[in-house]
Each structure stands twice: as C-alpha cells, then as structure tokens.
Design an enzyme around this catalytic site. Structure first.
Site, PDB file in Angstrom:
ATOM      1  N   GLY A  99     -33.821  65.269   4.816  1.00 45.33           N
ATOM      2  CA  GLY A  99     -35.109  65.312   5.352  1.00 45.33           C
ATOM      3  C   GLY A  99     -35.513  66.003   5.494  1.00 45.33           C
ATOM      4  O   GLY A  99     -37.617  65.615   5.685  1.00 45.33           O
ATOM      5  N   ARG A 100     -35.940  66.912   4.543  1.00 49.03           N
ATOM      6  CA  ARG A 100     -36.779  68.219   4.864  1.00 49.03           C
ATOM      7  C   ARG A 100     -35.927  69.220   3.213  1.00 49.03           C
ATOM      8  O   ARG A 100     -36.606  70.343   3.187  1.00 49.03           O
ATOM      9  CB  ARG A 100     -36.480  69.450   5.322  1.00 49.03           C
ATOM     10  CG  ARG A 100     -35.298  69.673   6.523  1.00 49.03           C
ATOM     11  CD  ARG A 100     -34.809  70.525   7.240  1.00 49.03           C
ATOM     12  NE  ARG A 100     -34.166  70.670   8.471  1.00 49.03           N
ATOM     13  CZ  ARG A 100     -33.545  71.395   9.005  1.00 49.03           C
ATOM     14  NH1 ARG A 100     -34.362  72.098   9.617  1.00 49.03           N
ATOM     15  NH2 ARG A 100     -32.905  71.760   9.828  1.00 49.03           N
ATOM     16  N   LYS A 119     -35.157  74.571   1.223  1.00 51.84           N
ATOM     17  CA  LYS A 119     -35.317  73.489   2.787  1.00 51.84           C
ATOM     18  C   LYS A 119     -36.044  73.883   3.592  1.00 51.84           C
ATOM     19  O   LYS A 119     -36.363  75.003   3.512  1.00 51.84           O
ATOM     20  CB  LYS A 119     -34.119  74.222   3.446  1.00 51.84           C
ATOM     21  CG  LYS A 119     -33.613  73.463   4.996  1.00 51.84           C
ATOM     22  CD  LYS A 119     -31.947  74.381   5.207  1.00 51.84           C
ATOM     23  CE  LYS A 119     -31.860  73.193   6.505  1.00 51.84           C
ATOM     24  NZ  LYS A 119     -30.096  73.871   7.182  1.00 51.84           N
ATOM     25  N   ASP A 131     -39.781  66.445  11.513  1.00 54.37           N
ATOM     26  CA  ASP A 131     -41.134  66.636  10.385  1.00 54.37           C
ATOM     27  C   ASP A 131     -40.835  66.884   9.305  1.00 54.37           C
ATOM     28  O   ASP A 131     -41.749  67.832   8.551  1.00 54.37           O
ATOM     29  CB  ASP A 131     -41.784  67.622  11.564  1.00 54.37           C
ATOM     30  CG  ASP A 131     -40.547  68.667  11.983  1.00 54.37           C
ATOM     31  OD1 ASP A 131     -39.646  68.897  11.368  1.00 54.37           O
ATOM     32  OD2 ASP A 131     -41.681  69.477  12.748  1.00 54.37           O
ATOM     33  N   GLY A 132     -39.318  67.256   8.687  1.00 57.82           N
ATOM     34  CA  GLY A 132     -39.534  67.556   6.733  1.00 57.82           C
ATOM     35  C   GLY A 132     -39.767  69.466   7.074  1.00 57.82           C
ATOM     36  O   GLY A 132     -39.149  70.154   6.157  1.00 57.82           O
ATOM     37  N   ARG A 182     -32.290  78.027  -1.733  1.00 53.16           N
ATOM     38  CA  ARG A 182     -31.276  77.364  -1.343  1.00 53.16           C
ATOM     39  C   ARG A 182     -30.100  77.280  -3.114  1.00 53.16           C
ATOM     40  O   ARG A 182     -30.997  76.572  -3.492  1.00 53.16           O
ATOM     41  CB  ARG A 182     -29.862  76.848  -0.691  1.00 53.16           C
ATOM     42  CG  ARG A 182     -31.035  76.409   1.007  1.00 53.16           C
ATOM     43  CD  ARG A 182     -29.759  75.967   1.726  1.00 53.16           C
ATOM     44  NE  ARG A 182     -29.788  74.356   1.536  1.00 53.16           N
ATOM     45  CZ  ARG A 182     -29.088  73.878   2.800  1.00 53.16           C
ATOM     46  NH1 ARG A 182     -28.761  73.979   3.671  1.00 53.16           N
ATOM     47  NH2 ARG A 182     -29.553  72.422   2.468  1.00 53.16           N
ATOM     48  N   ASP A 259     -21.400  65.417   6.831  1.00 56.83           N
ATOM     49  CA  ASP A 259     -23.401  65.623   6.128  1.00 56.83           C
ATOM     50  C   ASP A 259     -22.655  67.062   6.076  1.00 56.83           C
ATOM     51  O   ASP A 259     -24.119  67.419   5.147  1.00 56.83           O
ATOM     52  CB  ASP A 259     -23.841  64.342   6.995  1.00 56.83           C
ATOM     53  CG  ASP A 259     -24.359  65.068   7.626  1.00 56.83           C
ATOM     54  OD1 ASP A 259     -23.901  64.971   8.913  1.00 56.83           O
ATOM     55  OD2 ASP A 259     -25.424  65.608   8.514  1.00 56.83           O
ATOM     56  N   ASN A 260     -21.803  67.446   6.793  1.00 55.21           N
ATOM     57  CA  ASN A 260     -22.374  68.847   6.667  1.00 55.21           C
ATOM     58  C   ASN A 260     -20.848  69.652   5.888  1.00 55.21           C
ATOM     59  O   ASN A 260     -20.616  70.789   6.437  1.00 55.21           O
ATOM     60  CB  ASN A 260     -22.489  69.437   7.825  1.00 55.21           C
ATOM     61  CG  ASN A 260     -23.905  69.411   7.913  1.00 55.21           C
ATOM     62  OD1 ASN A 260     -24.652  69.271   8.283  1.00 55.21           O
ATOM     63  ND2 ASN A 260     -24.241  69.255   9.641  1.00 55.21           N
ATOM     64  N   ASP A 269     -25.469  74.101   5.287  1.00 54.10           N
ATOM     65  CA  ASP A 269     -25.488  74.226   6.239  1.00 54.10           C
ATOM     66  C   ASP A 269     -25.620  74.765   7.551  1.00 54.10           C
ATOM     67  O   ASP A 269     -24.816  74.743   8.830  1.00 54.10           O
ATOM     68  CB  ASP A 269     -25.878  72.271   6.773  1.00 54.10           C
ATOM     69  CG  ASP A 269     -26.455  71.396   5.426  1.00 54.10           C
ATOM     70  OD1 ASP A 269     -26.906  72.096   5.077  1.00 54.10           O
ATOM     71  OD2 ASP A 269     -26.353  70.539   6.090  1.00 54.10           O
TER      72      ASP A 269
HETATM   73  P1  AMP Z   1     -27.796  68.758  10.917  1.00 56.02           P
HETATM   74  O1  AMP Z   1     -27.614  68.719  11.671  1.00 56.02           O
HETATM   75  O2  AMP Z   1     -29.193  69.763  10.223  1.00 56.02           O
HETATM   76  O3  AMP Z   1     -26.970  69.057   9.717  1.00 56.02           O
HETATM   77  O4  AMP Z   1     -29.045  67.544  10.691  1.00 56.02           O
HETATM   78  C1  AMP Z   1     -28.873  65.998  10.030  1.00 56.02           C
HETATM   79  C2  AMP Z   1     -29.518  65.577   9.308  1.00 56.02           C
HETATM   80  O5  AMP Z   1     -30.959  65.274  10.137  1.00 56.02           O
HETATM   81  C3  AMP Z   1     -29.972  65.133   8.295  1.00 56.02           C
HETATM   82  O6  AMP Z   1     -30.372  64.580   6.892  1.00 56.02           O
HETATM   83  C4  AMP Z   1     -31.441  66.386   7.668  1.00 56.02           C
HETATM   84  O7  AMP Z   1     -32.050  66.319   6.362  1.00 56.02           O
HETATM   85  C5  AMP Z   1     -31.923  65.612   8.986  1.00 56.02           C
HETATM   86  N1  AMP Z   1     -33.034  67.128   9.827  1.00 56.02           N
HETATM   87  C6  AMP Z   1     -32.787  68.179  10.324  1.00 56.02           C
HETATM   88  N2  AMP Z   1     -33.180  68.657  11.189  1.00 56.02           N
HETATM   89  C7  AMP Z   1     -34.826  67.344  10.005  1.00 56.02           C
HETATM   90  C8  AMP Z   1     -36.418  68.180  10.225  1.00 56.02           C
HETATM   91  N3  AMP Z   1     -37.085  68.809  10.954  1.00 56.02           N
HETATM   92  N4  AMP Z   1     -36.556  67.065   9.352  1.00 56.02           N
HETATM   93  C9  AMP Z   1     -36.263  66.696   8.627  1.00 56.02           C
HETATM   94  N5  AMP Z   1     -34.923  65.650   8.778  1.00 56.02           N
HETATM   95  C10 AMP Z   1     -34.350  67.083   9.550  1.00 56.02           C
HETATM   96 MG    MG Z   2     -27.705  68.273   7.427  1.00 55.16          MG
END
Ligand code: AMP
Ligand code: MG
Length: 496
Positions: A99-100, A119, A131-132, A182, A259-260, A269
């Site tokens: 997502g980012r 990232k 918001d990416g 990364r 996913d992590n 992550d």
């Molecule tokens: P995480 O919990 O950080 O592993 O994120 C879980 C999911 O949310 C993953 O698909 C990330 O890419 C997405 N994600 C987390 N934060 C953001 C962000 N600020 N903008 C877009 N996608 C995000």
């Molecule tokens: Mg993640």
C-alpha cells in the site's frame, strides 16, 4: 507522473529490474512510479550496508536522494507494488498488498542479489484507506531496528537510508513524511501465497509463484520427491529458528499477521515492535493489541499458527492435506531445540545436560516475578565468577530476592563445574551472545525527538552503537542503561 531519470553509467550494469516479481505477470503486481515529496533531505544512511552493496559513492549524491525518495523514476523500468492478502489478528483480512511500498529493482552484493524497496513512496492500487506515506517517527524506528537486528545476527530485511520531507502526514497527530529504503533478497510474505488461493482463487498463478520461489530461493528443494512439501518444511524450520532468535534476545514484533511473515524467514515490517526492558512473558508491545495476541511469550505459537495458514494456502498444489500438516510439524522440534541451544549459549553452557531447562527456567521465573531487566541481567551474568564464595555482586544486586538468586547461583556454579568450564573463556563466549546494546524504545524515542527538530546526528550515533551490540564501547554506557522513568509511559501504536 515523475520525469524518467537517467541512471549513472557506473551503476546501470549492476542495478537490474528483473526481480522475481518483475518476471511474474500483471496478476502479481502493478507497475507505477512513486509520488513526489517536496523538499526531500537525508535523515540517516547505513554506511555499512551501502558498502556491502557497492553504493557508498552513489548514496552520497543527489541522484540517490531523488531515486530513493520516489521522486525520480528509474529509466530502466517502472517500480512495482505487489499484491498480497493475509490474516490479521487471526482473522482473514482479504486483499492487502504494497500500500506504500515500491520495488525499485535488484542489485548484486556479496550476500547475493538484493532487492531494493522504498516504503512511503505514495499511493498504490493496494493503499485501501491509507495515504501511501510513512512518517519520520516510524521510519527512523524501522531503519534503526533493521540494522540493529542484522548486527545482532538475526535474519532481517535491512535498511539503507531514511529520507525526510516536510510534507504533513496525518496520524494520531499531524507528523511529517519519510521514506525508508529497505533491502532484502525478497520481500515475499506468507500473504502473497494466501492471496492466490483465497482472494484471486487462481491456482495456476499460485503454482507459478511457488515454482519461481523454489527455483530462485530454495533450489535444494527442486530435487525432492515433492518440492512443495520440502520447501514448506524448510520455511517452517527457518521460521522456528527466527522465533528462537526473537525470544532469546527479547524482541517482540507486535504485528505477526501473515502478511508480515517473510517467506525467507526474515524479520520484516517493523511497526510497533519493542525489545523487553523488564522480563515479562506477557509483555504486549503493540498498544493496539488489546487481546495480547502477539504478546512476547505467544510469538512461537503464533509462528506455528501462521505456518498453518501458509500450508492451507498451498492446498491447491498438494493432494493430501495431511502431507501439508506433516510438512510444518517439524517446526515444534526445531523451535524447542533452537531456543534451548540459544538459552544455553546465553548462560555459557556448551553441553546439553539433564536439568538445564530447569536451571534456565528458574532464573527466568525469578526475573519475571521481579521484572528484572532482561538484557542487563544476562549481560551481567557474563561476568559470573564460578569460584565458591565469589560474591558476583554485579548480577546479584539486580535481584530483589538475593537469597533466591544465591540458591540459583550455587546450582549454576555446580553446572559450570560439571562441564569443566573455564571462566575467562566462558565469559568471552557469553559476551558474544548477550548483547550490551539493544534498541530500547526510549533510545529510539530520543533519536526521533531530536530528528523532528532537524538534528539527525543522534540517530546516526545510535546506529553506530547498535552496529556493535556485543562490544564494550567505552563512553557509550548511557545507551546500555536502564530505561528512564518517562519511558515507562511510552505507548507504541500501530500507526506508522
Ligand atoms: P501493516 O500492518 O503495517 O503491516 O500494514 C497492513 C497493510 O496496510 C499493508 O497492506 C500495508 O501496505 C497497508 N498500509 C499500512 N499503512 C499504510 C498507509 N499509510 N498507506 C497505505 N497502505 C498502508
Ligand atoms: Mg505489513
């Protein structure tokens, strides 16, 4: 759309856009450039990693700043955001994806080909409600911890740099944007495989992905009677050893969603992670984890739960579901052996003997009851003198119940004598596995606070200390001290 960027001639032959992901089709990713950030500037760089990648010179220049912030698109091809799904907090979450994060390409290093990913580079088709972007706070934490873990000898994605921008990013409060570079052989997660089974329901794509992964990263499995099962077992064993590494050093990941979870057995992550200060098996580092699903002591069983999810995702490729369960079953023994081996090493025990588990558990139980600082206690035990009557005050003084410690110390002394341990030699071995310097929350917080004011030197200094976690570093004792009182109230949230 960013203007295409010309790569320097010296770099071009080494930097490729033929990662495993680039070789797969559009079902696996979306190609897109980063979204420009204003007024980008360097926050931190890992000179050690830059040297390993042969990028030290390049990283000093403006072109690196433009490319690694996502502001300049490589002329050799477009970056990729990959699609994955996953289980979050034990519940199927459906499609997620980068997502980012953007995969820029691959570069050769002494440790083999390495993928370069940024990232925080902007919106992707997988950003969902996000918001990416990434904020300076979480980017500094990820940067420092990636490198700290590497230097602790724990498999991890690495971090090459952090770039900052004044662009506002809304979290609990308004913060500023940053981008982390990364580096890893692959950023593939368990969730990439789950995606093609449960979300895309595309067994042919799953098969392509699995074949490509085995061929590229697990070539030894290609000759097995059933390569998929052989590979799954290797992933299970690597994950088990990673969990033992985390437990032994007191690392809490905080968001062990599928996913992590890295398919290569890397720590990946870095979000609301934390190292134990006081030894507390129930410690939950993620302020948003109300159920304590990812508490410190639960990490090994969550690792196995996540492997179940991976095995389940591979069902379309394996006729017999029992064979999948059998392939991950070795996780249990692998973990049990790995953790015992690491804890024995932490106490300087070379041999495995009856009663070792009890000896270790007795110490950990006292530490848990008294909330002893885990890292400091283990490091002070490195100085343990085994001569009868030796006071061992540096370690002893850490404990509240000194009589209980004395009873334990007598048993420890006898145990050391049983394998004819030589103090000086044992102490050296113990100092090589019990770190003096870890990335405690308050250390990261101090670096972040000064970075927010534009002073990045403390971040770079902290990195230097964390690059030598096992060494005595004269003049750096403040980095090895107990956390200050204000640190008790630090809350590390999921928002990053
Ligand atoms: P995480 O919990 O950080 O592993 O994120 C879980 C999911 O949310 C993953 O698909 C990330 O890419 C997405 N994600 C987390 N934060 C953001 C962000 N600020 N903008 C877009 N996608 C995000
Ligand atoms: Mg993640």
């Amino acid at each position: 759309m960013n203007a295409p960027h010309d790569w320097p001639a010296a770099l071009a032959p080494r930097w490729r856009q033929d990662t495993l992901q680039h070789g797969l089709g559009p079902a696996f990713h979306t190609a897109l450039p980063g979204q420009a950030l204003p007024d980008v500037h360097w926050v931190a760089r890992s000179d050690a990693l830059a040297a390993e990648l042969g990028l030290a010179g390049w990283l000093a220049g403006d072109e690196a700043l433009a490319v690694l912030s996502g502001n300049a698109a490589p002329s050799h091809g477009t970056p990729l955001a990959t699609v994955y799904s996953g289980h979050q907090f034990g519940v199927w979450a459906g499609q997620l994806g980068d997502g980012r994060a953007l995969l820029l390409g691959e570069i050769d290093s002494d440790a083999g080909p390495m993928e370069i990913q940024i990232k925080g580079g902007g919106l992707t088709p997988y950003s969902r409600m996000g918001d990416g972007r990434a904020v300076l706070r979480s980017s500094i934490r990820e940067f420092l911890c990636s490198e700290a873990m590497h230097h602790l000898g724990i498999p991890t994605t690495r971090a090459l740099a952090v770039i900052g921008s004044p662009a506002p990013v809304r979290r609990e409060t308004v913060e500023t944007a940053a981008v982390v570079t990364r580096v890893a052989p692959s950023f593939l997660r368990f969730g990439h495989f789950e995606h093609f089974t449960h979300t895309a329901q595309d067994p042919l794509a799953l098969q392509r992905l699995v074949n490509a992964v085995i061929e590229r990263y697990f070539p030894d499995c290609t000759d097995a009677a059933h390569p998929v099962l052989a590979w799954l077992e290797v992933v299970a064993r690597r994950t088990a050893r990673l969990m033992a590494d985390w437990q032994a050093v007191g690392f809490c990941h905080g968001v062990m969603n599928t996913d992590n979870m890295s398919i290569l057995g890397l720590t990946i992550d870095y979000g609301p992670f934390g190292f134990l200060d006081a030894f507390d098996p129930g410690h939950v580092c993620n302020h948003s984890d109300h159920q304590g699903r990812y508490a410190y002591a639960r990490q090994p069983s969550i690792g196995f739960w996540n492997l179940h999810a991976l095995a389940h995702a591979l069902a379309p490729l394996v006729e017999d579901p029992q064979a999948l369960r059998d392939a991950i079953e070795p996780y249990k023994d692998e973990y049990a052996q790995a953790i015992q081996q690491r804890l024995r090493a932490k106490l300087g025990l070379r041999e495995s003997r009856d009663g070792d588990t009890e000896l270790i558990d007795t110490l950990l139980r006292q530490m848990a009851a008294e909330r002893t600082d885990y890292t400091i206690a283990m490091r002070r035990l490195c100085d343990f003198v085994s001569a009868p009557g030796a006071p061992n005050t540096t370690a002893r003084d850490l404990f509240i119940d000194r009589a209980a410690f004395d009873v334990w110390a007598t048993r420890y002394r006898e145990r050391l004598a049983a394998e004819a341990s030589v103090d000086t030699e044992r102490q050296i071995r113990m100092r090589a596995v019990n770190p003096k310097y870890i990335l405690r929350n308050h250390l990261a917080e101090q670096a972040i606070r000064t970075a927010r004011e534009g002073d990045f030197a403390p971040t770079q200094r902290l990195l230097q200390v964390l690059e030598h976690p096992f060494d005595e570093q004269p003049g750096q004792d403040e980095y090895a001290a107990l956390p200050p009182d204000w640190a008790q109230h630090l809350e590390i949230s999921c928002s990053s």
